[in-house]
Design an enzyme around this catalytic site. Structure first.
Site, mmCIF file in Angstrom:
data_model
loop_
_atom_site.group_PDB
_atom_site.id
_atom_site.type_symbol
_atom_site.label_atom_id
_atom_site.label_comp_id
_atom_site.label_asym_id
_atom_site.label_seq_id
_atom_site.Cartn_x
_atom_site.Cartn_y
_atom_site.Cartn_z
ATOM 1 N N LYS A 158 0.821 -1.215 0.000
ATOM 2 C CA LYS A 158 0.000 0.000 0.000
ATOM 3 C C LYS A 158 0.855 1.265 0.000
ATOM 4 C CE LYS A 158 -4.242 -2.071 1.472
ATOM 5 N NZ LYS A 158 -3.841 -3.484 1.689
HETATM 6 C C1 LIG Z 1 -4.518 -4.580 1.177
HETATM 7 C C2 LIG Z 1 -3.746 -5.858 1.135
HETATM 8 C C3 LIG Z 1 -4.092 -6.917 0.258
HETATM 9 C C4 LIG Z 1 -5.311 -6.868 -0.635
HETATM 10 O O1 LIG Z 1 -5.167 -5.921 -1.678
HETATM 11 P P1 LIG Z 1 -6.467 -5.408 -2.482
HETATM 12 O O2 LIG Z 1 -5.955 -4.320 -3.360
HETATM 13 O O3 LIG Z 1 -7.434 -4.925 -1.453
HETATM 14 O O4 LIG Z 1 -6.992 -6.567 -3.257
HETATM 15 C C5 LIG Z 1 -3.282 -8.044 0.236
HETATM 16 N N1 LIG Z 1 -2.201 -8.152 1.040
HETATM 17 C C6 LIG Z 1 -1.846 -7.167 1.904
HETATM 18 C C7 LIG Z 1 -0.658 -7.368 2.789
HETATM 19 C C8 LIG Z 1 -2.597 -5.985 1.985
HETATM 20 O O5 LIG Z 1 -2.229 -5.016 2.846
#
Ligand SMILES: *Cc1c(COP(=O)(O)O)cnc(C)c1O
Length: 462
Positions: free
Chosen positions: A112
């Site tokens: 993120k």
């Molecule tokens: C947010 C997240 C996901 C999922 O990603 P999306 O874009 O919501 O599908 C998977 N793994 C981790 C570690 C995350 O923080």
């Protein structure tokens, strides 16, 4: 470049407006009215370039005239300067035709950071120019909140309040939210679970007096600017394995569908992606939908990959918009059905369209633990539980085309599950080894809307 809503009833916006708005006023999600494409030569020319240069080339066509080239280059440079790896998104090899894309070298150790760091910079530039300030309020089960606090701390055009469920995030996640000392970011530990936190944030957005009074803005994963930032690493990794002359496939651990939707955009732009494989944990609504054509909610079960514990996958609406041939009325109708009846049946045509792009698989809790352990033995890699879900599903889809699995978080962020599976307690990277020595600053809050609103208003006038 204009942005249109998936439900067809909201005003068209520029990139900057869509970024600052988040959710469209008709309840839909903004998408570019056309997806820019890159030629084979343009893609080939990305080989050997820095992550930052590829980021500029890939994202620029989506921006219209929202930012000058210099502004955008400066934002990209600032966004990725704090990453703990010069490649930003390095690729490591797991097997003869299987690669792992490490997306966890950012300041909060999850993918993120790639999007949040960039939109922090873009928000600051846009708001300065407009002479505006905004209040960002977000709910988090851990990763989004820490990434947002890290990205927006110290920016003077933005106040940030992150609600997390008291006692229900990992120690590393909590400390990443509570240890930054900048006055414009505040971590709020709320009594209740993640759904309660999200419900109070929604209440604030629906209270228009409050919303306008504090100029509320959202940075959750439905923000198109976040999706766009994630398109970049599909390009850097594919090109390093031989694209555009060689096809590649991706497996993506999926929750809210933002990351895998970025892969869809990359493919539409002309990147030769053969398969896009959605990997879910035991919360497998997407896998069930792609198998049966029925999208039906079924209650969230807490798992060891908590960032993928979702009931309704918000960004899936964007994929449906394209599967339904950009028919906003059809999307509005199925989204109403989802809200009123808890699910909907995808039309035959849309089902075929989805299946032509996406494959899917799931991993149970035991399979996830077993994959952490077997990958460690076979390759030396220590996977976080989310990445392990991806590797398990990728292994079922290996073929002649190179497979790239997205590693979405660092194992140290989910240390207990990793230790349970492998017997190894993963250490934090040296640059944050003092996380447990830093002082925490957190406000404990009740699950009560007026109290929360009062706290936010007071902070605004202080
Ligand atoms: C947010 C997240 C996901 C999922 O990603 P999306 O874009 O919501 O599908 C998977 N793994 C981790 C570690 C995350 O923080």
């Amino acid at each position: 470049m204009k942005y249109v809503s998936t439900r067809g009833q909201a005003p068209e916006l520029t990139f900057e407006e869509a970024m600052l708005t988040g959710l469209a006023r008709d309840g839909g999600l903004y998408v570019p009215e056309t997806i820019p494409t890159m030629s084979r030569d343009e893609i080939a020319a990305l080989a050997g370039k820095s992550y930052e240069d590829v980021a500029f080339a890939v994202m620029k066509p989506f921006l219209g005239d929202s930012f000058t080239d210099d502004e955008f280059k400066g934002a990209i440079a600032a966004a990725y300067a704090g990453f703990g790896h010069d490649a930003r998104a390095p690729l490591v090899q797991l097997g003869s035709n299987h690669f792992l894309l490490e997306l966890f070298h950012g300041p909060t150790l999850a993918f993120k950071d790639f999007a949040m760091q960039l939109i922090g910079q873009l928000f600051q530039i846009a708001l300065k120019r407009r002479g505006e300030k905004v209040t960002i309020v977000g709910a988090t089960s851990g990763d989004t909140g820490s990434a947002a606090i890290e990205a927006f701390k110290g920016l003077d055009a933005v106040n940030v309040f992150i609600l997390f469920p008291h006692g229900r995030v990992s120690d590393v996640q909590r400390r990443q939210m509570t240890t930054p000392s900048e006055a414009n970011v505040q971590a709020l530990a709320m009594d209740g679970d993640f759904d309660d936190c999200q419900a109070r944030v929604k209440d604030m957005f629906n209270d228009f007096d409050f919303r306008d009074g504090v100029r509320l803005a959202g940075v959750n994963s439905i923000n198109f600017a976040r999706v766009l930032a994630q398109v970049v690493y599909y390009f850097t990794s594919a090109v390093s394995l031989g694209a555009p002359d060689r096809k590649v496939s991706f497996t993506v651990p999926t929750g809210n569908f933002g990351d895998v939707f970025a892969g869809f955009i990359a493919q539409q732009m002309g990147l030769p992606i053969e398969q896009l494989v959605i990997a879910t944990n035991q919360n497998d609504i997407l896998h069930r939908c792609l198998t049966t054509g029925d999208y039906r909610t079924d209650g969230v079960k807490a798992s060891i990959s908590p960032s993928m514990d979702i009931q309704v996958s918000s960004n899936f609406e964007r994929a449906l918009f394209y599967a339904y041939d950009r028919d906003g009325d059809a999307v509005t109708q199925i989204m109403d059905e989802l809200k009123n009846e808890g699910g909907f049946k995808v039309s035959q045509g849309a089902f075929e369209a989805l299946k032509s792009v996406f494959k899917s698989g799931r991993a149970s809790e035991d399979e996830t633990l077993a994959t952490i352990s077997s990958a460690r033995v076979a390759t030396g890699e220590l996977l976080c539980p989310h990445s392990a879900v991806g590797v398990k599903v990728a292994n079922e889809n290996l073929g002649d085309t190179p497979m790239i699995t997205l590693a979405t978080a660092h194992p140290a962020k989910f240390a207990d599950a990793v230790e349970k599976a492998s017997g190894i307690y993963p250490a934090l990277p040296p640059r944050m080894a003092d996380l447990f020595d830093r002082e925490e600053r957190v406000t404990r809050v009740p699950n009560d809307l007026p109290t929360l609103q009062e706290l936010i208003r007071k902070a605004m006038t202080a």
